[in-house]
Design a protein around this motif. Structure first.
Motif, PDB file in Angstrom:
ATOM      1  N   LEU A 170       0.821  -1.211   0.000  1.00 52.20           N
ATOM      2  CA  LEU A 170       0.000   0.000   0.000  1.00 52.20           C
ATOM      3  C   LEU A 170       0.856   1.263   0.000  1.00 52.20           C
ATOM      4  O   LEU A 170       0.443   2.303  -0.503  1.00 52.20           O
ATOM      5  CB  LEU A 170      -0.934  -0.001   1.217  1.00 52.20           C
ATOM      6  CG  LEU A 170      -2.053  -1.054   1.191  1.00 52.20           C
ATOM      7  CD1 LEU A 170      -2.784  -1.071   2.521  1.00 52.20           C
ATOM      8  CD2 LEU A 170      -3.013  -0.795   0.051  1.00 52.20           C
ATOM      9  N   LEU A 219       0.762   4.784  -2.952  1.00 51.11           N
ATOM     10  CA  LEU A 219       0.711   6.222  -2.675  1.00 51.11           C
ATOM     11  C   LEU A 219       1.401   7.043  -3.759  1.00 51.11           C
ATOM     12  O   LEU A 219       0.943   8.125  -4.117  1.00 51.11           O
ATOM     13  CB  LEU A 219       1.350   6.495  -1.308  1.00 51.11           C
ATOM     14  CG  LEU A 219       1.391   7.937  -0.814  1.00 51.11           C
ATOM     15  CD1 LEU A 219      -0.017   8.462  -0.591  1.00 51.11           C
ATOM     16  CD2 LEU A 219       2.195   8.031   0.474  1.00 51.11           C
ATOM     17  N   ASN A 231       5.427  12.938  -0.628  1.00 49.31           N
ATOM     18  CA  ASN A 231       4.287  12.013  -0.605  1.00 49.31           C
ATOM     19  C   ASN A 231       3.223  12.401  -1.627  1.00 49.31           C
ATOM     20  O   ASN A 231       2.028  12.250  -1.393  1.00 49.31           O
ATOM     21  CB  ASN A 231       3.664  11.944   0.795  1.00 49.31           C
ATOM     22  CG  ASN A 231       4.621  11.432   1.845  1.00 49.31           C
ATOM     23  OD1 ASN A 231       5.451  10.572   1.561  1.00 49.31           O
ATOM     24  ND2 ASN A 231       4.537  11.977   3.045  1.00 49.31           N
ATOM     25  N   THR A 287      -6.210  -1.473   3.264  1.00 48.42           N
ATOM     26  CA  THR A 287      -6.443  -0.053   3.528  1.00 48.42           C
ATOM     27  C   THR A 287      -5.312   0.534   4.357  1.00 48.42           C
ATOM     28  O   THR A 287      -4.825  -0.091   5.300  1.00 48.42           O
ATOM     29  CB  THR A 287      -7.780   0.159   4.271  1.00 48.42           C
ATOM     30  OG1 THR A 287      -8.844  -0.400   3.493  1.00 48.42           O
ATOM     31  CG2 THR A 287      -8.051   1.639   4.496  1.00 48.42           C
ATOM     32  N   SER A 288      -4.920   1.738   3.981  1.00 43.20           N
ATOM     33  CA  SER A 288      -3.925   2.492   4.741  1.00 43.20           C
ATOM     34  C   SER A 288      -4.455   3.893   4.992  1.00 43.20           C
ATOM     35  O   SER A 288      -4.925   4.565   4.068  1.00 43.20           O
ATOM     36  CB  SER A 288      -2.603   2.561   3.963  1.00 43.20           C
ATOM     37  OG  SER A 288      -1.744   3.530   4.513  1.00 43.20           O
ATOM     38  N   HIS A 308      -3.392  10.881   4.251  1.00 45.10           N
ATOM     39  CA  HIS A 308      -3.361  10.010   3.080  1.00 45.10           C
ATOM     40  C   HIS A 308      -4.234   8.790   3.336  1.00 45.10           C
ATOM     41  O   HIS A 308      -4.060   8.094   4.346  1.00 45.10           O
ATOM     42  CB  HIS A 308      -1.937   9.545   2.786  1.00 45.10           C
ATOM     43  CG  HIS A 308      -0.957  10.660   2.603  1.00 45.10           C
ATOM     44  ND1 HIS A 308      -0.784  11.321   1.408  1.00 45.10           N
ATOM     45  CD2 HIS A 308      -0.099  11.246   3.481  1.00 45.10           C
ATOM     46  CE1 HIS A 308       0.145  12.248   1.548  1.00 45.10           C
ATOM     47  NE2 HIS A 308       0.573  12.229   2.802  1.00 45.10           N
ATOM     48  N   THR A 310      -5.377   5.283   1.377  1.00 45.24           N
ATOM     49  CA  THR A 310      -5.115   4.400   0.245  1.00 45.24           C
ATOM     50  C   THR A 310      -5.924   3.123   0.419  1.00 45.24           C
ATOM     51  O   THR A 310      -5.978   2.570   1.530  1.00 45.24           O
ATOM     52  CB  THR A 310      -3.621   4.057   0.156  1.00 45.24           C
ATOM     53  OG1 THR A 310      -2.861   5.266   0.095  1.00 45.24           O
ATOM     54  CG2 THR A 310      -3.326   3.229  -1.079  1.00 45.24           C
ATOM     55  N   HIS A 311      -6.525   2.652  -0.663  1.00 47.74           N
ATOM     56  CA  HIS A 311      -7.321   1.427  -0.584  1.00 47.74           C
ATOM     57  C   HIS A 311      -7.086   0.576  -1.818  1.00 47.74           C
ATOM     58  O   HIS A 311      -7.094   1.075  -2.950  1.00 47.74           O
ATOM     59  CB  HIS A 311      -8.811   1.746  -0.468  1.00 47.74           C
ATOM     60  CG  HIS A 311      -9.666   0.526  -0.279  1.00 47.74           C
ATOM     61  ND1 HIS A 311      -9.653  -0.222   0.868  1.00 47.74           N
ATOM     62  CD2 HIS A 311     -10.551  -0.086  -1.121  1.00 47.74           C
ATOM     63  CE1 HIS A 311     -10.494  -1.227   0.750  1.00 47.74           C
ATOM     64  NE2 HIS A 311     -11.050  -1.178  -0.456  1.00 47.74           N
ATOM     65  N   ASN A 314      -5.986   6.345  -4.200  1.00 50.68           N
ATOM     66  CA  ASN A 314      -5.404   7.140  -3.122  1.00 50.68           C
ATOM     67  C   ASN A 314      -6.020   8.534  -3.114  1.00 50.68           C
ATOM     68  O   ASN A 314      -6.239   9.140  -4.168  1.00 50.68           O
ATOM     69  CB  ASN A 314      -3.893   7.277  -3.305  1.00 50.68           C
ATOM     70  CG  ASN A 314      -3.277   8.201  -2.272  1.00 50.68           C
ATOM     71  OD1 ASN A 314      -3.097   7.805  -1.126  1.00 50.68           O
ATOM     72  ND2 ASN A 314      -2.973   9.426  -2.653  1.00 50.68           N
ATOM     73  N   SER A 371      -5.314  12.204  -0.961  1.00 49.79           N
ATOM     74  CA  SER A 371      -4.473  12.906   0.007  1.00 49.79           C
ATOM     75  C   SER A 371      -4.917  14.355   0.107  1.00 49.79           C
ATOM     76  O   SER A 371      -5.264  14.979  -0.902  1.00 49.79           O
ATOM     77  CB  SER A 371      -2.999  12.864  -0.421  1.00 49.79           C
ATOM     78  OG  SER A 371      -2.524  11.547  -0.530  1.00 49.79           O
ATOM     79  N   TYR A 405      -5.421  13.169  -5.820  1.00 52.62           N
ATOM     80  CA  TYR A 405      -6.072  11.866  -5.941  1.00 52.62           C
ATOM     81  C   TYR A 405      -5.431  11.070  -7.075  1.00 52.62           C
ATOM     82  O   TYR A 405      -4.828  11.626  -8.004  1.00 52.62           O
ATOM     83  CB  TYR A 405      -7.570  12.028  -6.223  1.00 52.62           C
ATOM     84  CG  TYR A 405      -7.880  12.576  -7.596  1.00 52.62           C
ATOM     85  CD1 TYR A 405      -8.093  11.716  -8.677  1.00 52.62           C
ATOM     86  CD2 TYR A 405      -7.927  13.948  -7.820  1.00 52.62           C
ATOM     87  CE1 TYR A 405      -8.357  12.216  -9.947  1.00 52.62           C
ATOM     88  CE2 TYR A 405      -8.188  14.453  -9.088  1.00 52.62           C
ATOM     89  CZ  TYR A 405      -8.405  13.586 -10.148  1.00 52.62           C
ATOM     90  OH  TYR A 405      -8.646  14.079 -11.401  1.00 52.62           O
TER      91      TYR A 405
END
Length: 744
Positions: free
Chosen positions: A28, A32, A103, A225-226, A301, A303-304, A313, A315, A365
């Motif tokens: 994950l 990003l 990031n 997921t993150s 952030h 993320t999935h 993602n 952010s 995104y």
């Protein structure tokens, strides 16, 4: 508030137990940045640098200095020692042309388009890896890449809990201290933090730095997921060293120094410094001639991974910046601060502060699709910037009373940037086809009164379409060749629009790249040809404004063309070498140099005429663009956990302006550093690492940056030649940094 936040974070860290992160969650982290980074087989010239490589020389110097060995890179330091204000150029393009993301979030200042690493000291200690793309590169977020893009990823969550403390000392009273702690993963949650302090007196007189920073992160990681919340920032107080050192002083030419003193009407105190201080001379002597700025970044952030093919993602970011630089100015006229007072005899000394108070918002995104032969990325960003510029007089010696600490000027700048892109690659047998299309809409407005008490009213809109196509052919599992064509467009920055009497044009770049890459276990070879064809490029004129920012002007046609060669080999277990060289031509078809001619009446000394004189130069070299840049690192490990490295850098001759004049140039330089790293693991602790970095081991006296300007000041009707002033930024002679890092 920050202390409370740090206390709560530390309490949380120690409450978590240690648990390894599953491999699925590590993937994950890659999602990003998938949309903005170049993949291994992309038809892009790029170089990656890992956390391990950065650690070897991370002893307090700014991030650009740590990237000095990368291909086509030239770095510089105002204070001469790598701490404080530093700069980086890639292929001759300065920092305003280098797109920087952290990031995936744009980091470049929205108005100046530059990146000020002094605002985030010791960020390197919280960086996992960095990718430098040269040329236009792939579509990214924020201002367009016109020379390179620099993509930073902060630390991956640690698999286990940890505590690290690092301390260092060095020449010029340089000190670095930091502490980092992390929880590891516990029930899918984790938290980490770092605090750093860096101090240095600088190589240049009084060019001191007092820098502090922090980094905190907390998050949730599951298989698919993150969620990461990151807060980081820094505060810098640096004594100004923007003025540089006159060429005559650097050269030690006493007669030329005296001529400089005479024509600039230097005071007795300044004349003494010019004649006696040598290459560490600093024009500024007022005790509090400082730059004081604080910047805070808040990032979230999410993320999935929806399935094995699709990931997304989102952010969001908020950056808060506020600060000022303080100046002592003598013999000022009161009407330059408060025009209602028009008595020319009302002169005095002034201490003033010029403030910047700004807010930056960003949403980024990306949707990523990866299945069989297809790779698709759909993404974009929305950014909004609001900045207030204002000045205050905090002390004066005027013979009349004026308002103290009220604004004597105020203006605001507002910028909105909306971009979207779609990228696709398709693999067919040994071929990979790549396509990338980006749209950018930029609006910039500025209103109010400038520091020169002039009205400013800017309302400019730009719409850009930036296509990119490329092709990669895999010769086998180890060799591939590629080619690409990219278009980039870029808006002028704030100074271009506010300070230029002629409205500057947006720039256009057509970038052709062709390359070959070979990668086998123990060695690699990369070769890249590039041709960057510019329309209306904003080139550096060689002059600076009153705060040390470069002045630029459009040139109709120009180009940068060259070849970049990289090679590395592990010759045997204890010996390795990595080298790169860039050979280039950087030309302007036609450059119009403007010198202003002031003529005076020799009897009254009053000005009788003031007019520009324009001289055209054909096929001239672009300023600050050396035709050769080379780097080499030789490493030897005589025993386990001990590594010795000889780090060498060669930069060819550079011109300070676009007239190709030897008088206004910097000599080539070849500098060597020695790095020694030793690690050992006692039973009572995880690891102790000792580092020693000796910079410029052969004591080379060189300069890495400078500026110049010319003017006529002569009696009416005379043919006296123009006066040319040249200033350099000398870099430190032999010096050292040493440190110890303890990992628990």
């Amino acid at each position: 508030m920050k202390l409370i936040f740090t206390f709560l974070l530390c309490s949380t860290l120690y409450s978590f137990s240690q648990k390894e992160i599953k491999k699925d969650t590590v993937k994950l982290e890659e999602v990003l940045l998938t949309a903005t980074r170049a993949s291994k087989k992309a038809p892009i010239a790029f170089t990656n640098i890992s956390k391990k490589e950065l650690e070897a020389t991370n002893l307090g110097q700014d991030l650009p200095i740590l990237l000095n060995q990368m291909p086509s890179v030239v770095t510089t330091s105002d204070a001469g020692s790598g701490v404080g204000y530093t700069g980086i150029r890639v292929r001759g393009s300065d920092a305003t042309r280098i797109n920087v993301t952290i990031n995936g979030i744009p980091f470049n200042d929205s108005e100046s388009q530059g990146s000020y690493w002094v605002d985030l000291p010791d960020l390197t200690s919280s960086v996992e890896d960095i990718q430098l793309q040269r040329g236009v590169g792939t579509s990214t977020n924020g201002s367009g890449a016109f020379g390179a893009s620099l993509n930073l990823r902060t630390n991956n969550p640690s698999k286990k809990g940890y505590a690290i403390t690092a301390h260092g000392i060095g020449s010029y009273n340089t000190r670095k201290h930091n502490i980092s702690i992390g929880s590891g993963l516990h029930n899918n949650f984790y938290a980490e933090g770092r605090f750093s302090k860096i101090l240095s007196d600088g190589y240049i007189d009084r060019a001191s730095s007092d820098l502090s920073s922090f980094y905190t992160e907390a998050g949730y990681l599951s298989k698919n997921t993150s969620i990461k919340a990151i807060v980081f920032g820094g505060k810098e107080i640096t004594y100004q060293s923007w003025y540089g050192t006159p060429k005559a002083v650097v050269d030690g030419d006493v007669d030329a120094i005296q001529a400089f003193i005479d024509r600039n009407y230097a005071s007795e105190e300044e004349a003494y410094s010019l004649l006696n201080d040598g290459r560490t001379y600093n024009h500024y002597t007022y005790d509090n001639q400082i730059d004081n700025y604080e910047q805070l970044h808040y990032q979230l952030h999410v993320t999935h991974q929806f399935n094995t093919f699709i990931a997304a993602n989102l952010s969001v970011n908020y950056t808060r910046g506020k600060g000022y630089y303080e100046q002592f100015k003598d013999n000022e006229e009161v009407e330059d601060y408060f025009p209602l007072h028009t008595n020319a005899s009302d002169e005095g000394d002034v201490i003033r502060r010029k403030w910047l108070d700004n807010d930056f918002y960003a949403a980024v995104y990306s949707f990523n699709y990866k299945k069989n032969r297809w790779r698709l990325n759909l993404g974009g960003s929305y950014t909004k910037y609001d900045g207030d510029h204002f000045g205050k007089v905090i002390w004066d010696s005027f013979p009349i009373s004026i308002p103290i600490r009220s604004n004597y000027y105020f203006n605001e700048g507002n910028k909105q940037d909306i971009s979207s892109y779609i990228k696709a690659s398709y693999t067919y047998n040994k071929w990979i086809v790549f396509a990338d299309l980006q749209f950018r809409d930029v609006t910039y407005k500025a209103n109010g009164i400038t520091a020169d008490l002039l009205n400013v009213a800017v309302n400019e809109k730009y719409h850009f379409v930036n296509p990119k196509v490329g092709l990669t052919y895999k010769l086998d599992n180890y060799n591939h060749v590629y080619g690409s064509f990219s278009v980039a467009n870029r808006e002028p920055n704030r100074d271009d629009l506010v300070k230029n009497p002629i409205l500057p044009k947006a720039e256009n770049l057509q970038d052709w790249e062709f390359g070959y890459k070979l990668k086998i276990a123990k060695y690699y070879v990369n070769a890249n040809l590039y041709y960057m064809n510019y329309k209306d490029q904003l080139v550096l004129t060689g002059e600076l404004d009153d705060v040390g920012d470069a002045i630029r002007q459009n040139v109709d046609k120009s180009y940068r063309a060259g070849i970049e060669l990289e090679a590395g080999a592990k010759i045997f277990d204890k010996f390795s070498i990595a080298t790169n060289v860039t050979l280039s031509k950087n030309k302007i078809d036609n450059f119009a140099a403007v010198i202003y001619d002031t003529q005076y009446d020799p009897n009254t000394w009053s000005t009788v005429s003031y007019k520009p004189i324009v001289t055209n130069y054909k096929n001239t070299d672009i300023s600050f663009s050396p035709s050769i840049i080379a780097a080499n690192t030789i490493s030897y490990a005589p025993m386990k956990n001990l590594n010795l490295s000889l780090i060498s850098k060669y930069v060819g001759k550079q011109y300070l302006d676009n007239t190709e004049s030897d008088t206004k140039s910097m000599d080539a330089y070849f500098v060597n550093n020695l790095a020694i790293n030793f690690k050992f693991q006692p039973k009572w602790i995880k690891e102790i690492q000792l580092n020693l970095l000796v910079n410029n081991i052969f004591n080379k006296k060189y300069v890495s940056n400078g500026y110049t300007y010319s003017y006529y000041y002569r009696p009416q009707g005379s043919n006296d030649a123009a006066i040319t002033e040249v200033f350099y930024y000398p870099q430190a002679t032999v010096n050292f940094l040493t440190g110890v890092t303890i990992k628990f």
